[in-house]
Design an enzyme around this catalytic site. Sequence first.
Site, PDB file in Angstrom:
ATOM      1  CG  LEU A 158      62.175  47.740  76.187  1.00  0.00           C
ATOM      2  CD1 LEU A 158      63.428  48.212  76.915  1.00  0.00           C
ATOM      3  CD2 LEU A 158      61.760  48.769  75.147  1.00  0.00           C
ATOM      4  CG  ASP A 159      61.921  43.872  69.944  1.00  0.00           C
ATOM      5  OD1 ASP A 159      60.803  43.514  70.348  1.00  0.00           O
ATOM      6  OD2 ASP A 159      62.115  44.414  68.837  1.00  0.00           O
ATOM      7  CE  LYS A 160      68.497  36.965  73.171  1.00  0.00           C
ATOM      8  NZ  LYS A 160      68.753  35.667  72.465  1.00  0.00           N
TER       9      LYS A 160
END
Length: 254
Positions: free
Chosen positions: A59-61
């Site tokens: 998942l993105d940050k």
Amino acid sequence: MISLDLTARLLHRDALILILDKPAGLPVHAGPKGGPNLSAMLGQLSFGLPKPPELAHRLDKDTSGCLVLGRHARPLRTLNALFAEGGVAKTYWAVVEGGPATDEGLIDMPIARRSPERGWWMKPAEDGLPAQTDFRVLGRAEGLTLLELKPRTGRTHQLRLHCAASGFPIVGDAIYGSAPREGGPVLHLHARAVSVPILPKKPPVEAQAPPPDHMEERLRALGYAGPISPTPAELLRPPVPPVVRRGLRTRREI
């Protein structure tokens, strides 16, 4: 350092997989500048096994919510195949600026890298990789819309780009949307639920993550009345380094 109890954020645990509620603001891997990351903390989730679990996807940050991990090599191979083949059903929530003209539909928009120098940044491209996202409106209010997004494909930044290129960027998106790089809202994209058919002869493992507290104000305005997941403050507002005050020399020392 960030003090984060991952065991308190577990949504599911069995002998094969774990499903974690990842907080926003925490990258899953170490970046070129180092710093806190989820992979470095996974030893908390070994639960007696000789090795920590491993990420089955990313998942993105600043994307929060359901993150699947394999506890050892065998389920991890199965998970890698499932994610590669689109066998894992993923549901996201996004608060977007404006909203689609219809209450449900399909975004069918191929995606390609913007340029080799831009790393993960993507762009719509007719000759790009196929990318499809189903959307459904869950609420509208005050110029915002709460969307349920179900990606049929798993391209990099697919949901963020699909929403922005369709005319309704995700709140807090500083790459594809209108958010400033500094001082704006945190990305309002949340991996709400996941369904993982890890064993072929048994029902899929399902989990649902409550949305994060940085989305609460807008979600309440859009009609959501359920629970909220807390996010460690230092993830969204990194501590300011202390100011080192240098001693001033007196005239006698000069």
